[in-house]
Design an enzyme around this catalytic site. Structure first.
Site, mmCIF file in Angstrom:
data_model
loop_
_atom_site.group_PDB
_atom_site.id
_atom_site.type_symbol
_atom_site.label_atom_id
_atom_site.label_comp_id
_atom_site.label_asym_id
_atom_site.label_seq_id
_atom_site.Cartn_x
_atom_site.Cartn_y
_atom_site.Cartn_z
ATOM 1 N N SER A 165 0.779 -1.240 0.000
ATOM 2 C CA SER A 165 0.000 0.000 0.000
ATOM 3 C C SER A 165 0.802 1.278 0.000
ATOM 4 C CB SER A 165 -0.973 -0.003 1.174
ATOM 5 O OG SER A 165 -2.100 -0.759 0.825
ATOM 6 N N SER A 196 -10.060 1.146 3.285
ATOM 7 C CA SER A 196 -10.661 0.335 2.228
ATOM 8 C C SER A 196 -9.867 0.490 0.936
ATOM 9 C CB SER A 196 -12.113 0.740 1.982
ATOM 10 O OG SER A 196 -12.646 0.036 0.869
ATOM 11 N N ASN A 197 -9.347 -0.614 0.437
ATOM 12 C CA ASN A 197 -8.615 -0.588 -0.832
ATOM 13 C C ASN A 197 -9.484 -0.151 -1.999
ATOM 14 O OD1 ASN A 197 -5.778 -1.882 -0.345
ATOM 15 N ND2 ASN A 197 -7.194 -3.087 0.873
ATOM 16 N N GLY A 224 3.203 -0.832 3.777
ATOM 17 C CA GLY A 224 2.521 -1.756 2.882
ATOM 18 C C GLY A 224 2.560 -3.178 3.389
#
Length: 389
Positions: free
Chosen positions: A106, A200-201, A344
């Site tokens: 991320s 939320s991706n 990430g």
């Protein structure tokens, strides 16, 4: 894939990409500690002191069972030290390559947010416009209406959109970004837009689609043109569709399906499930350069950088006291102040780190997603030690 791992640790979230095509590592090979050192010599005063980063990486390998760990630390004067511990391949005992490439999960979100904010600075996107203005009719579902979700809500995780990662199957396959969005929209909204913060991706899949719609170019090309080439990040890239490999020297990434089970090599997989939320590959030193340049104003105009650094309180998966801006996270330091980064979590790898306003930077990567929820705070502790030394 275990969604619980995302809840605990990470940022992009998917713990495993399924079992197809992965090979169990040789359990008999001990995970040893390899040599560590500096690309540039430390100051004389520092040389006599215990190296807390070195010690921290060793402890992650020795006590926490991490196969491999690597770090890059930049001081205020630009001097850089790189470190490795453990092994890069548990089957052969090969060393962890110094400053090797890893999947950065991320941290990709910060790159995507930069592209959106550059478009804001160019007058092509408005943070307070609904996403429906740019992607008309696309965002609809139970309690979900693109007319009520602003671009700002997406970048700050205040949209209420459900996280598609929770609903991914274990099979290894290519996902089109629309597949990921459709998976999320099968489920009802978590809350009203702007009501609260929740990771939320799905927000960043929509941000990536926004970049493509406004520019008329693939997201990977825009990130390469707007960020990677601009900063000269020579070891950073957005994998092409179907590319399951890591191009340059890298430590292998591992999963342990259950406590006491052998490590499983999960280095190569199709990362398309992460896309704009978590698909990229980089090195610790490139991430240091990226976050330093971002804070220095090398990527955004002052107004957009100020927006990016305007934060709200964040919860899991971030450290206590963390606050979330627009794709950028502030984390308190034990020595005072904060550092800015993201972190990430993706199949086989975890990365943590960022930069301070006075030019320090540090990033740490490990080559597994630990099931033990106490491990990642210790990884974050290594970052803290690196930036507070």
């Amino acid at each position: 894939m275990r969604e619980q791992a995302w809840q605990r640790n990470g940022s992009s979230g998917r713990r495993r990409g399924g079992r197809r095509g992965v090979v169990p590592a040789a359990a008999a090979v001990a995970v040893g500690v390899m040599a560590m050192g500096a690309l540039t010599p430390p100051p004389a005063s520092a040389a006599a002191e215990p190296d807390t980063v070195r010690q921290g990486l060793k402890e992650l390998v020795r006590s926490d069972g991490v196969p491999g760990a690597l770090a890059s630390v930049k001081d205020r004067e630009g001097g850089t030290r790189t470190y490795t511990a453990g092994v890069g391949d548990v089957a052969t005992g090969a060393k962890v390559p110094r400053d090797g490439q890893v999947r950065i999960g991320s941290n990709t979100k910060t790159f995507t947010a930069v592209a959106v904010l550059q478009l804001v600075g160019e007058g092509k996107v408005d943070l307070d416009e609904p996403i429906d203005t740019y992607l008309p009719g696309l965002v609809r579902g139970e309690g979900i209406d693109g007319h009520r979700i602003k671009v700002r809500h997406l970048l700050q995780h205040t949209s209420g959109l459900p996280n598609y990662v929770k609903y991914l199957a274990d099979d290894v396959r290519y996902y089109d970004p629309r597949d990921l969005l459709d998976l999320a929209l099968e489920h009802k909204a978590e809350f009203e837009p702007g009501e609260k913060w929740e990771y939320s991706n799905t927000n960043y899949v929509l941000a990536g689609l926004l970049v493509q719609k406004v520019t008329g170019r693939p997201l990977a090309e825009e990130l390469d043109r707007r960020v990677i080439q601009r900063l000269g990040l020579r070891h950073t890239y957005f994998p092409a569709p179907g590319d399951a490999t890591i191009r340059e020297r890298h430590p292998k990434g591992y999963d342990r399906p259950s406590a006491g089970a052998p490590l499983v090599d999960v280095t190569e997989f199709d990362p398309s499930w992460g896309w704009a939320a978590g698909q990229m590959i980089s090195t610790n030193s490139d991430l240091n350069r990226f976050f330093t340049a971002l804070l220095d104003g090398g990527l955004l105009k002052p107004a957009q950088l100020d927006e990016m650094r305007t934060t709200v309180p964040a919860g899991a998966p971030f450290a206590p006291g963390a606050r979330y801006g627009l794709g950028l996270v502030s984390t308190p330091l034990s020595c005072g102040g904060v550092y800015w980064g993201h972190g990430g979590s993706t199949t086989g790898y975890e990365t943590r780190g960022g930069a301070t306003d006075d030019g320090r930077a540090a990033n740490v990567a490990i080559t597994t997603q630990p099931a033990d929820k106490t491990v990642m705070p210790r990884v974050e502790g290594v970052v803290d030690k690196a930036l507070c030394r």
